[in-house]
Design a protein around this motif. Sequence first.
Motif, PDB file in Angstrom:
ATOM      1  N   GLY A  74       6.483  19.908  16.121  1.00 50.39           N
ATOM      2  CA  GLY A  74       5.525  20.104  17.940  1.00 50.39           C
ATOM      3  C   GLY A  74       5.309  19.427  18.609  1.00 50.39           C
ATOM      4  O   GLY A  74       5.211  17.659  18.388  1.00 50.39           O
ATOM      5  N   ASP A  75       4.981  18.984  20.181  1.00 49.55           N
ATOM      6  CA  ASP A  75       3.748  18.738  20.808  1.00 49.55           C
ATOM      7  C   ASP A  75       2.691  17.657  20.352  1.00 49.55           C
ATOM      8  O   ASP A  75       2.183  17.324  20.884  1.00 49.55           O
ATOM      9  CB  ASP A  75       3.492  19.048  21.967  1.00 49.55           C
ATOM     10  N   GLU A  76       2.426  17.503  18.979  1.00 54.25           N
ATOM     11  CA  GLU A  76       1.039  17.121  18.081  1.00 54.25           C
ATOM     12  C   GLU A  76       1.984  15.055  18.512  1.00 54.25           C
ATOM     13  O   GLU A  76       0.544  14.243  18.412  1.00 54.25           O
ATOM     14  CB  GLU A  76       1.164  17.428  16.871  1.00 54.25           C
ATOM     15  N   SER A  77       3.053  15.253  18.477  1.00 59.89           N
ATOM     16  CA  SER A  77       2.931  13.763  18.566  1.00 59.89           C
ATOM     17  C   SER A  77       2.282  13.317  19.505  1.00 59.89           C
ATOM     18  O   SER A  77       2.047  12.042  19.707  1.00 59.89           O
ATOM     19  CB  SER A  77       4.662  13.668  18.199  1.00 59.89           C
ATOM     20  N   PHE A  78       2.361  13.739  20.948  1.00 58.88           N
ATOM     21  CA  PHE A  78       2.347  13.585  22.063  1.00 58.88           C
ATOM     22  C   PHE A  78       0.813  13.439  21.502  1.00 58.88           C
ATOM     23  O   PHE A  78      -0.181  11.760  22.532  1.00 58.88           O
ATOM     24  CB  PHE A  78       3.036  14.138  23.271  1.00 58.88           C
ATOM     25  N   ARG A  79       0.232  14.478  21.413  1.00 57.09           N
ATOM     26  CA  ARG A  79      -1.358  14.145  21.286  1.00 57.09           C
ATOM     27  C   ARG A  79      -2.098  13.280  19.928  1.00 57.09           C
ATOM     28  O   ARG A  79      -2.543  12.762  20.699  1.00 57.09           O
ATOM     29  CB  ARG A  79      -1.788  15.903  20.379  1.00 57.09           C
ATOM     30  N   TRP A  80      -1.397  12.781  19.173  1.00 58.40           N
ATOM     31  CA  TRP A  80      -1.419  11.497  18.211  1.00 58.40           C
ATOM     32  C   TRP A  80      -1.895  10.057  19.092  1.00 58.40           C
ATOM     33  O   TRP A  80      -2.040   9.557  18.600  1.00 58.40           O
ATOM     34  CB  TRP A  80      -1.504  12.208  17.456  1.00 58.40           C
ATOM     35  N   LEU A  81      -0.875  10.110  20.270  1.00 55.71           N
ATOM     36  CA  LEU A  81      -0.727   9.349  20.577  1.00 55.71           C
ATOM     37  C   LEU A  81      -1.795   8.814  21.452  1.00 55.71           C
ATOM     38  O   LEU A  81      -1.946   7.551  21.299  1.00 55.71           O
ATOM     39  CB  LEU A  81       0.195   8.468  21.596  1.00 55.71           C
ATOM     40  N   THR A  82      -3.085   9.735  21.700  1.00 55.51           N
ATOM     41  CA  THR A  82      -4.648   9.308  22.233  1.00 55.51           C
ATOM     42  C   THR A  82      -5.902   9.568  21.800  1.00 55.51           C
ATOM     43  O   THR A  82      -6.303   8.861  21.690  1.00 55.51           O
ATOM     44  CB  THR A  82      -3.978   9.895  23.625  1.00 55.51           C
ATOM     45  N   THR A  83      -5.280  10.218  20.629  1.00 58.20           N
ATOM     46  CA  THR A  83      -6.806  10.967  19.879  1.00 58.20           C
ATOM     47  C   THR A  83      -6.412  11.128  18.283  1.00 58.20           C
ATOM     48  O   THR A  83      -5.125  11.561  18.039  1.00 58.20           O
ATOM     49  CB  THR A  83      -6.227  12.868  20.622  1.00 58.20           C
ATOM     50  N   ARG A  84      -7.551  10.886  17.894  1.00 55.53           N
ATOM     51  CA  ARG A  84      -6.717  10.772  16.357  1.00 55.53           C
ATOM     52  C   ARG A  84      -6.652  12.503  15.762  1.00 55.53           C
ATOM     53  O   ARG A  84      -7.381  13.182  16.298  1.00 55.53           O
ATOM     54  CB  ARG A  84      -8.901  10.700  15.699  1.00 55.53           C
ATOM     55  N   PRO A  85      -6.099  12.219  14.855  1.00 61.16           N
ATOM     56  CA  PRO A  85      -5.441  13.742  14.550  1.00 61.16           C
ATOM     57  C   PRO A  85      -6.617  14.148  13.692  1.00 61.16           C
ATOM     58  O   PRO A  85      -7.543  13.593  13.176  1.00 61.16           O
ATOM     59  CB  PRO A  85      -4.709  13.357  13.056  1.00 61.16           C
ATOM     60  N   GLU A  86      -6.591  16.055  13.785  1.00 65.91           N
ATOM     61  CA  GLU A  86      -7.618  16.828  12.868  1.00 65.91           C
ATOM     62  C   GLU A  86      -6.853  16.721  11.710  1.00 65.91           C
ATOM     63  O   GLU A  86      -5.692  17.316  11.549  1.00 65.91           O
ATOM     64  CB  GLU A  86      -8.379  17.801  13.571  1.00 65.91           C
ATOM     65  N   GLY A  87      -8.482  17.685  10.755  1.00 69.11           N
ATOM     66  CA  GLY A  87      -7.651  17.934   9.105  1.00 69.11           C
ATOM     67  C   GLY A  87      -7.690  16.564   8.536  1.00 69.11           C
ATOM     68  O   GLY A  87      -8.919  16.042   8.036  1.00 69.11           O
ATOM     69  N   ASP A  88      -6.280  16.498   8.061  1.00 65.85           N
ATOM     70  CA  ASP A  88      -5.880  16.019   6.545  1.00 65.85           C
ATOM     71  C   ASP A  88      -6.915  14.214   6.677  1.00 65.85           C
ATOM     72  O   ASP A  88      -6.180  13.665   7.890  1.00 65.85           O
ATOM     73  CB  ASP A  88      -5.044  15.678   7.106  1.00 65.85           C
ATOM     74  N   GLU A  89      -7.870  14.646   5.667  1.00 62.43           N
ATOM     75  CA  GLU A  89      -8.322  12.923   5.920  1.00 62.43           C
ATOM     76  C   GLU A  89      -7.739  11.565   6.130  1.00 62.43           C
ATOM     77  O   GLU A  89      -7.741  10.751   6.357  1.00 62.43           O
ATOM     78  CB  GLU A  89      -9.851  13.181   5.133  1.00 62.43           C
TER      79      GLU A  89
END
Length: 148
Positions: A74-89
């Motif tokens: 989904g749109d997490e790709s846009f969020r991951w461009l600026t913010t470190r992803p949560e969850g999977d270490e």
Amino acid sequence: MNTRALNGIRPTRGFTLLEMLVVMVIIGLLAGLVGPRIFGKVDSSKVKTAQTQIKMLESAIHIMRLDVGKLPEGDESFRWLTTRPEGDERIKGLWNGPYIEGKVPLDPWNSPYQLKVPGNSGRAFAVISLGADGQPGGEGINADIGNE
């Protein structure tokens, strides 16, 4: 006797109403001829801006995908461009961003860009602007913009 005329200064004369109306008509004609051409350039410059921003976003997503090893859903790709992803270490450790400065831009018509996964023609994804009307499809400046 007029003292100004005696001192060599001529009295000033204003514009007549007819002269003012003629000037206003000429300005109106010029605006009518030039205005539409200028506004046509504004629309085409917005399309070019959207195309440039789409290329920038696609490049940033490709780099992020190379680092992380996958394309987020989904749109997490846009969020991951600026913010470190949560969850999977593991993914958090591979993330090497931010991949763009600031926030993800809106398209020139102040709407968010869309991410289509998968994209057409065997592409992994496509970044799309829905154009001036913000609706899928359309023609002219209302047409969708992107590398579908």
